[in-house]
Scaffold this motif. Structure first.
Motif, PDB file in Angstrom:
ATOM      1  N   GLU A 174      -3.030  -2.694   1.629  1.00  0.00           N
ATOM      2  CA  GLU A 174      -3.331  -1.253   0.810  1.00  0.00           C
ATOM      3  C   GLU A 174      -4.345  -0.291   1.775  1.00  0.00           C
ATOM      4  O   GLU A 174      -4.069   0.919   1.628  1.00  0.00           O
ATOM      5  CB  GLU A 174      -4.263  -1.906  -0.565  1.00  0.00           C
ATOM      6  CG  GLU A 174      -4.638  -0.648  -1.308  1.00  0.00           C
ATOM      7  CD  GLU A 174      -3.287  -0.551  -2.435  1.00  0.00           C
ATOM      8  OE1 GLU A 174      -3.030  -1.222  -3.214  1.00  0.00           O
ATOM      9  OE2 GLU A 174      -2.589   0.460  -2.038  1.00  0.00           O
ATOM     10  N   SER A 175      -4.973  -0.923   2.670  1.00  0.00           N
ATOM     11  CA  SER A 175      -5.805   0.043   3.429  1.00  0.00           C
ATOM     12  C   SER A 175      -5.052   0.515   4.793  1.00  0.00           C
ATOM     13  O   SER A 175      -5.487   1.525   5.418  1.00  0.00           O
ATOM     14  CB  SER A 175      -7.203  -0.637   3.767  1.00  0.00           C
ATOM     15  OG  SER A 175      -7.807  -1.006   2.851  1.00  0.00           O
ATOM     16  N   GLN A 176      -4.061  -0.222   5.061  1.00  0.00           N
ATOM     17  CA  GLN A 176      -3.153   0.076   6.342  1.00  0.00           C
ATOM     18  C   GLN A 176      -1.965   1.231   5.657  1.00  0.00           C
ATOM     19  O   GLN A 176      -1.761   1.921   6.458  1.00  0.00           O
ATOM     20  CB  GLN A 176      -2.269  -1.022   6.522  1.00  0.00           C
ATOM     21  CG  GLN A 176      -1.676  -0.979   7.920  1.00  0.00           C
ATOM     22  CD  GLN A 176      -1.602  -1.995   8.732  1.00  0.00           C
ATOM     23  OE1 GLN A 176      -1.778  -3.205   8.405  1.00  0.00           O
ATOM     24  NE2 GLN A 176      -1.059  -1.856  10.047  1.00  0.00           N
ATOM     25  N   LEU A 177      -1.677   1.049   4.347  1.00  0.00           N
ATOM     26  CA  LEU A 177      -0.630   2.152   3.979  1.00  0.00           C
ATOM     27  C   LEU A 177      -1.431   3.259   3.470  1.00  0.00           C
ATOM     28  O   LEU A 177      -1.608   3.354   2.293  1.00  0.00           O
ATOM     29  CB  LEU A 177       0.427   1.543   3.303  1.00  0.00           C
ATOM     30  CG  LEU A 177       1.131   0.151   3.658  1.00  0.00           C
ATOM     31  CD1 LEU A 177       2.363  -0.150   2.547  1.00  0.00           C
ATOM     32  CD2 LEU A 177       1.787   0.739   4.916  1.00  0.00           C
ATOM     33  N   PHE A 178      -1.927   4.114   4.271  1.00  0.00           N
ATOM     34  CA  PHE A 178      -3.074   5.194   3.608  1.00  0.00           C
ATOM     35  C   PHE A 178      -2.188   6.494   3.448  1.00  0.00           C
ATOM     36  O   PHE A 178      -2.989   7.406   2.752  1.00  0.00           O
ATOM     37  CB  PHE A 178      -4.091   5.563   4.642  1.00  0.00           C
ATOM     38  CG  PHE A 178      -3.738   5.542   6.089  1.00  0.00           C
ATOM     39  CD1 PHE A 178      -4.023   4.421   6.914  1.00  0.00           C
ATOM     40  CD2 PHE A 178      -3.352   6.653   6.444  1.00  0.00           C
ATOM     41  CE1 PHE A 178      -3.599   4.530   8.250  1.00  0.00           C
ATOM     42  CE2 PHE A 178      -2.866   6.837   7.773  1.00  0.00           C
ATOM     43  CZ  PHE A 178      -2.835   5.644   8.660  1.00  0.00           C
ATOM     44  N   MET A 179      -0.878   6.638   3.997  1.00  0.00           N
ATOM     45  CA  MET A 179      -0.458   8.089   3.549  1.00  0.00           C
ATOM     46  C   MET A 179       0.032   8.020   2.174  1.00  0.00           C
ATOM     47  O   MET A 179       0.535   6.943   1.552  1.00  0.00           O
ATOM     48  CB  MET A 179       0.776   8.366   4.553  1.00  0.00           C
ATOM     49  CG  MET A 179       0.138   8.422   6.020  1.00  0.00           C
ATOM     50  SD  MET A 179      -1.141   9.660   6.271  1.00  0.00           S
ATOM     51  CE  MET A 179      -0.101  11.091   6.346  1.00  0.00           C
ATOM     52  N   PRO A 180       0.575   9.096   1.744  1.00  0.00           N
ATOM     53  CA  PRO A 180       1.166   9.102   0.161  1.00  0.00           C
ATOM     54  C   PRO A 180       2.380   8.585   0.030  1.00  0.00           C
ATOM     55  O   PRO A 180       2.808   8.083  -1.109  1.00  0.00           O
ATOM     56  CB  PRO A 180       1.179  10.640  -0.370  1.00  0.00           C
ATOM     57  CG  PRO A 180       0.361  11.377   1.165  1.00  0.00           C
ATOM     58  CD  PRO A 180       0.585  10.389   2.239  1.00  0.00           C
ATOM     59  N   GLU A 216       6.062   8.822   5.250  1.00  0.00           N
ATOM     60  CA  GLU A 216       5.096   9.371   6.158  1.00  0.00           C
ATOM     61  C   GLU A 216       4.089   8.392   6.735  1.00  0.00           C
ATOM     62  O   GLU A 216       3.623   8.612   7.723  1.00  0.00           O
ATOM     63  CB  GLU A 216       4.119  10.126   4.984  1.00  0.00           C
ATOM     64  CG  GLU A 216       4.644  11.480   4.787  1.00  0.00           C
ATOM     65  CD  GLU A 216       3.879  12.435   3.529  1.00  0.00           C
ATOM     66  OE1 GLU A 216       3.724  12.247   2.225  1.00  0.00           O
ATOM     67  OE2 GLU A 216       2.955  13.079   4.171  1.00  0.00           O
ATOM     68  N   ASP A 217       4.059   7.403   6.240  1.00  0.00           N
ATOM     69  CA  ASP A 217       2.947   6.111   6.729  1.00  0.00           C
ATOM     70  C   ASP A 217       3.937   5.702   7.923  1.00  0.00           C
ATOM     71  O   ASP A 217       3.249   5.611   8.857  1.00  0.00           O
ATOM     72  CB  ASP A 217       2.843   5.288   5.582  1.00  0.00           C
ATOM     73  CG  ASP A 217       1.573   4.336   5.999  1.00  0.00           C
ATOM     74  OD1 ASP A 217       1.816   3.208   6.709  1.00  0.00           O
ATOM     75  OD2 ASP A 217       0.579   4.505   5.747  1.00  0.00           O
ATOM     76  N   PRO A 270       3.078   4.054  -1.848  1.00  0.00           N
ATOM     77  CA  PRO A 270       2.628   2.721  -1.553  1.00  0.00           C
ATOM     78  C   PRO A 270       1.779   2.063  -2.767  1.00  0.00           C
ATOM     79  O   PRO A 270       1.965   0.702  -2.767  1.00  0.00           O
ATOM     80  CB  PRO A 270       1.666   2.894  -0.270  1.00  0.00           C
ATOM     81  CG  PRO A 270       2.035   4.101   0.401  1.00  0.00           C
ATOM     82  CD  PRO A 270       2.565   5.008  -0.860  1.00  0.00           C
ATOM     83  N   TYR A 271       1.208   2.806  -3.127  1.00  0.00           N
ATOM     84  CA  TYR A 271       0.515   1.863  -4.406  1.00  0.00           C
ATOM     85  C   TYR A 271       1.358   1.274  -5.474  1.00  0.00           C
ATOM     86  O   TYR A 271       0.946   0.259  -6.172  1.00  0.00           O
ATOM     87  CB  TYR A 271      -0.297   3.326  -5.256  1.00  0.00           C
ATOM     88  CG  TYR A 271      -1.196   2.616  -6.519  1.00  0.00           C
ATOM     89  CD1 TYR A 271      -0.607   3.013  -7.716  1.00  0.00           C
ATOM     90  CD2 TYR A 271      -2.149   1.934  -6.491  1.00  0.00           C
ATOM     91  CE1 TYR A 271      -1.405   2.448  -8.749  1.00  0.00           C
ATOM     92  CE2 TYR A 271      -2.966   1.347  -7.522  1.00  0.00           C
ATOM     93  CZ  TYR A 271      -2.448   1.795  -8.639  1.00  0.00           C
ATOM     94  OH  TYR A 271      -3.007   1.421  -9.576  1.00  0.00           O
ATOM     95  N   ASP A 278      -5.391  -6.527   4.802  1.00  0.00           N
ATOM     96  CA  ASP A 278      -5.054  -5.859   3.470  1.00  0.00           C
ATOM     97  C   ASP A 278      -4.202  -4.574   3.678  1.00  0.00           C
ATOM     98  O   ASP A 278      -4.637  -3.588   4.185  1.00  0.00           O
ATOM     99  CB  ASP A 278      -6.355  -5.115   2.935  1.00  0.00           C
ATOM    100  CG  ASP A 278      -6.603  -4.409   1.803  1.00  0.00           C
ATOM    101  OD1 ASP A 278      -7.312  -3.791   1.302  1.00  0.00           O
ATOM    102  OD2 ASP A 278      -5.412  -4.347   1.057  1.00  0.00           O
TER     103      ASP A 278
END
Lengths: 288, 243, 243
Positions: B93-99, B103-104, B140-141, B91
C-alpha cells in the motif's frame, strides 16, 4: 471572496515553492489524510455531545506553519470537491480563514512559548485561537456583506464552545504524541524575530478590526439567543468541523461591490498581510 | 564471474546507539535466490536497506564496504545502483503511491529519464509480464493484496534491475496467492534476495539460505540445513493434545 | 459511501467523461460565477440553471435521481443557517443561500462524477493552480481511505476498551483514550509517509514528480468550453430581460 482567494493562494504557492521540494509531498498528503480520518475518533464533550479534532493547530505544531497551511488548503479543496460540502463558492474565504489565518494564529502562542512552564497553555491557546480567529474572520466577512447581526450572534456563541474544545483536544493529543515519541512536536526555529512580529502585528490588526465590527452590533442579541444555542450547537458542531458551508459569502460577491469602502479596506489589509509575509519570508530565505 | 553484490564487514548503529549490524559479509552471484532468515530484529531488513543506500549511504554510523555490480556504494553512485537493485517492500500500500496502476509502474522509468510515451509503454509491458495487463487505469486502493504485490513487482521490473529484493512478500497473501507469486518469481531471471519467515515458500524457490542473528550471519548454506540447524520450521507437535 | 459511489461514477463512459478536464473546469467556473452573482430573480434563474445541470447529468449517463439526491448532502448545513436567518428576520437570505449552495454542490458533483480526481487535479494544474498543492491533494486523496479505515478500527477498539465509569471520571478517561488513539494514528501515518518516501527513493526519485498522462484538447472540448460557458450566461440574461 474569490477575489481574496487569489492572493491567498499565491501566497501559499510562493511559500510552498520556496521551502519545499517535492520530497515533502507524501508527508503533507498523508497527514492531510490523517486529519480527515481523525474525524472518526470522538472526544466526549459533556452533556451527551462529542467533538473531534479539527487539526489546524496540531499540524502547525508538528509540521510547521507553512506546511500546515498547504495541508489545510488541500483538505478544504478535497472536502469541497470530493464530498461536496457546498463550500465551493466560499472556497477562497475558507482557505483564507482556516488555512492561512487559522493556522498562523494557532501557531503564534506556540512560537513564543513552546518551552518552559507556559508550554501547555501555549498549546491549548493555539488550538483555541486557530478556531476562534478563523471563526471571527468568517463572521466579520459575513457582517461586512450585510448578514444581520442577530444571525451571527448565535454562531459566535457556538464558536465560543468549539474553540476551547479544540484547545483541549489538541493539548491531549500532543501530550499523547510526546509519550510515544518526543520528536514529533518540533521546536520552532529561533531568530526569526522579524517574521514573527510582523505576523503578530498583521493578525492583531485583523483580529481587532473583525472583533470590533462584530461585537459592536452583535453582543446583546447574541446573548439573548443563547437559548437557541443548545439546540443548534449540536448540529453546528459538525458545522464547525466542515468549512463553514453555511456561511455563504456569495452575498459578499454581489454586495461588496456596493459597500466598497468598508469591504475594500478589509480586503486590502488581508492582501497586504499575505504579500508582506511572502516578501519577508523570501528575504529571510535569501539571507539564511 | 564477478559477484552482483559484495558486502564486507558491514557495521551499523542506530541513532540511539543500538547496534543493528555487527560485521556482515555477504556475496550474491547471478542466478542465485537467497533466503534471509532470522528472528525479528536480527538485522535482516536493516541489512537489505543498506544495499540500495536507503540506510547508511550518508551517515557515519555505517562502516564497511558494499559493492553492487562492481560499483562501490556512495552518494555519487546511488542513482546507478538504484537501477540495479529493486526492493519490493512488505507493505504494498505504501509502495503503490500513485493514483493509478499505470502511473505507478511508470514512476521508475520516468525518473530514469524516459519520455512519457516510452514510460507508459514500458509500464504496460511489465504489467503484462506479471499478469496484470488491463489493470492500467485502476486505483491501487481497490486491488487485492496479491494484485498489489504483482503491480509492485511490475514497478520494480520497469527499471530493468539485475537484482530483486523482496521483504516478507507473502505476508498478506493467501495460499493461492503465495503459489502464484512463487511461480512468477521462478519465471523471472534476476538474482533474488528474499527476506522471509515463510520457510515453505523459501524452500520452493531459494537456492541458498542465510541466518541472521544479532546483526551477524550465523549460518550460510542450503535451506534444509539452515532451517534444521536453527529449528526454524513450524513443525507439528509430536504429541497430540490431551497427552 | 458517498465518495466511493462518485469514484465509480467517474470511471464510466459518456461524452462528458471523455472531455478534457480543463474544459469541464472552465465551464464549471463560469457556471459558479453566474450563480454566485445572481441576486435578482434568483429563483427563476436557479430553475433554469438547475435544468441545465440535469441535462448534463443525463448526457453523462449518470442516474438522475441519485445525483440530485447526493448533492443534497449539503442541505442540512445551509438549511440550519437558513433557519437562523429566518429567526433573525431575513428569510429571503436564508432561502437564497440554500438554493445557491445546493446548485453549486450539484454542479461540482457533475464535474467530479465525470472526471477521476487525479485527472481533475491535472486539469487544475494546467489552468494555473500551484503544482505542489495539487500533488499534496493527490497524495491526500490516495491515502484518505486507507487511513480512514485504520481510524475506524482504532475507534472501535477504543470504544470497546472505553471506560465504563459514568459521569466526569468516565468522560475524562474516554477523552484520554481518544487522544491516545489519535496519537497512535498520527504516528502510524507519519511512519507510512516515511515508507512511501523510501519507496520513492528506491525507484530513483530525484526530487521532482514527472507526469505520464498528457492532456489533449480536441474540437469537441472547444465546443464544450464555448457552449457550456455561454449557456448559463445566456439563460440569466434572458430571464433578466424578460422579467
Amino acid at each position: 471572496m474569490d477575489v481574496l482567494a487569489v492572493p491567498a493562494v499565491i501566497g501559499i504557492a510562493r511559500q510552498a515553492q520556496r521551502r519545499f521540494d517535492d520530497s515533502r509531498v507524501p508527508l503533507l498528503g498523508v497527514m492531510g489524510a490523517f486529519v480527515f480520518a481523525a474525524q472518526m475518533i470522538n472526544f466526549p464533550a459533556g452533556i451527551g455531545t462529542s467533538a473531534h479534532l479539527l487539526g489546524g493547530a496540531l499540524l502547525a505544531f508538528t509540521l510547521g506553519a507553512p506546511a500546515a497551511t498547504v495541508v489545510m488548503t488541500a483538505i478544504i479543496a478535497i472536502q469541497a470537491l470530493v464530498f461536496q460540502d457546498g463550500g465551493i463558492l466560499v472556497l477562497g474565504a475558507n482557505i483564507l480563514n482556516m488555512a492561512v489565518v487559522g493556522v498562523w494564529s494557532g501557531y503564534l502562542p506556540f512560537r513564543f512559548a513552546s518551552a518552559g512552564r507556559w508550554r501547555n497553555a501555549a498549546i491549548f491557546s493555539g488550538g483555541a485561537l486557530s478556531v476562534l480567529v478563523s471563526a471571527i474572520c468568517a463572521l466579520a466577512e459575513l457582517r461586512l456583506s450585510g448578514v444581520p447581526a442577530k444571525a451571527l450572534g448565535v454562531s459566535a456563541a457556538v464558536f465560543l464552545i468549539s474553540a476551547p474544545l479544540e484547545g483541549a483536544i489538541t493539548l491531549a493529543v500532543v501530550k499523547a504524541l510526546e509519550a510515544i515519541q518526543p520528536g514529533f512536536v518540533r521546536r520552532p526555529e529561533p531568530g526569526r524575530r522579524l517574521h514573527a512580529s510582523l505576523l503578530a502585528v498583521g493578525l492583531t490588526a485583523i483580529f481587532l478590526a473583525a472583533v470590533g465590527v462584530l461585537f459592536s452590533s452583535a453582543a446583546p442579541d447574541g446573548i439573548e439567543k443563547l437559548g437557541l444555542v443548545s439546540g443548534i450547537a449540536e448540529r453546528a458542531r459538525t458545522l464547525v468541523a466542515t468549512p463553514f458551508a453555511g456561511y455563504e459569502t456569495s452575498f459578499l460577491a454581489s454586495s461588496w461591490m456596493r459597500k466598497t469602502s468598508a469591504g475594500l479596506a478589509g480586503l486590502a489589509l488581508i492582501y497586504g498581510v499575505c504579500l508582506a509575509i511572502g516578501r519577508v519570508a523570501a528575504a529571510r530565505k535569501r539571507s539564511v | 564471474m564477478a559477484p552482483l553484490i559484495e558486502v564486507r564487514d558491514l557495521r551499523f548503529r542506530y541513532e540511539d546507539g543500538t547496534a543493528a549490524l555487527n560485521g556482515v559479509d555477504f556475496r550474491l552471484d547471478a542466478g542465485e535466490v537467497v533466503a534471509l532468515l532470522g528472528a525479528n530484529g536480527s538485522g535482516k531488513t536493516t541489512f537489505v536497506m543498506h544495499l540500495n543506500g536507503l540506510l547508511g549511504a550518508e551517515r557515519s554510523e555505517s562502516q564497511g564496504s558494499i559493492h553492487v555490480c562492481g560499483m562501490p556504494l556512495n552518494k555519487s553512485n546511488l542513482a546507478a545502483i538504484r537501477r540495479k537493485i529493486g526492493i519490493v517492500f512488505q507493505d504494498s500500500e505504501s509502495q503503490l503511491f500513485m493514483p493509478t496502476v499505470l502511473e505507478d509502474v511508470a514512476f521508475g522509468p520516468l525518473n530514469l529519464g524516459c519520455s512519457a510515451a516510452a514510460a507508459a509503454e514500458r509500464a504496460q509491458a511489465e504489467l503484462a509480464r506479471v499478469g496484470m495487463a488491463g489493470a492500467a487505469g485502476r486505483a491501487p486502493y481497490h486491488l487485492s493484496a496479491g494484485e498489489k504485490k504483482r503491480v509492485a513487482i511490475a514497478g520494480i521490473l520497469a527499471m530493468d534491475p539485475d537484482i530483486l529484493v523482496l521483504d516478507e512478500p507473502t505476508t498478506f497473501l493467501d495460499p493461492p496467492g503465495q503459489r502464484s507469486l512463487a511461480d512468477l518469481l521462478r519465471a523471472l531471471p534476476q538474482a533474488k534476495i528474499l527476506v522471509t519467515h515463510d520457510t515453505a515458500f523459501a524452500r520452493s524457490i531459494c537456492t541458498r539460505a542465510i541466518f541472521f542473528q544479532s546483526g551477524t550471519i550465523a549460518a550460510n548454506g542450503s535451506i534444509g540445513d539452515v532451517v534444521d540447524q536453527f529449528g526454524w520450521d513450524f513443525a507439528p507437535a509430536r504429541s497430540s493434545p490431551g497427552h | 459511501m458517498h465518495h466511493v459511489v462518485l469514484e465509480r461514477w467517474s470511471r464510466r463512459s459518456s461524452p462528458l467523461h471523455r472531455s478534457d478536464p480543463r474544459a469541464k473546469i472552465f465551464v464549471l467556473l463560469v457556471f459558479l460565477i453566474v450563480l454566485a452573482t445572481t441576486h435578482r430573480d434568483l429563483l427563476v434563474i436557479a430553475c433554469a440553471l438547475g435544468g441545465l445541470l440535469m441535462m448534463g447529468i443525463v448526457c453523462s449517463r449518470l442516474p438522475l435521481a441519485g445525483a440530485v439526491g447526493r448533492a443534497a448532502v449539503v442541505l442540512p448545513f445551509s438549511l440550519a443557517f437558513a433557519a437562523v436567518c429566518w429567526l433573525a428576520g431575513d428569510p429571503a437570505r436564508g432561502v437564497y443561500l440554500a438554493v445557491k449552495s445546493y446548485l453549486s454542490a450539484l454542479a461540482v458533483l457533475l464535474v467530479v462524477s465525470t472526471t477521476p480526481l487525479p485527472l481533475l487535479l491535472r486539469g487544475l494544474e494546467a489552468l494555473g493552480a500551484p503544482r505542489f498543492l495539487l500533488m499534496v491533494a493527490q497524495f491526500l486523496y490516495r491515502y484518505l481511505f486507507v487511513i480512514s479505515e485504520e481510524a475506524q478500527h482504532m475507534a472501535k477498539a477504543a470504544q470497546s476498551r472505553g471506560a465504563t465509569a459514568a459521569g466526569m471520571v468516565g468522560q475524562a478517561a474516554r477523552f484520554r483514550a481518544a487522544a491516545g488513539a489519535l496519537a497512535v494514528l498520527f504516528a502510524r501515518s507519519y511512519g507510512r509517509a516515511g515508507d512511501i518516501h523510501r519507496a520513492m527513493l528506491a525507484r530513483g526519485f530525484q526530487g521532482h514528480f514527472e507526469t505520464v498522462t498528457a492532456l489533449r484538447f480536441r474540437r469537441s472540448d472547444v465546443a464544450l468550453a464555448i457552449g457550456g460557458s455561454l449557456a448559463p450566461v445566456a439563460l440569466r440574461l434572458a430571464v433578466e430581460r424578460l422579467t
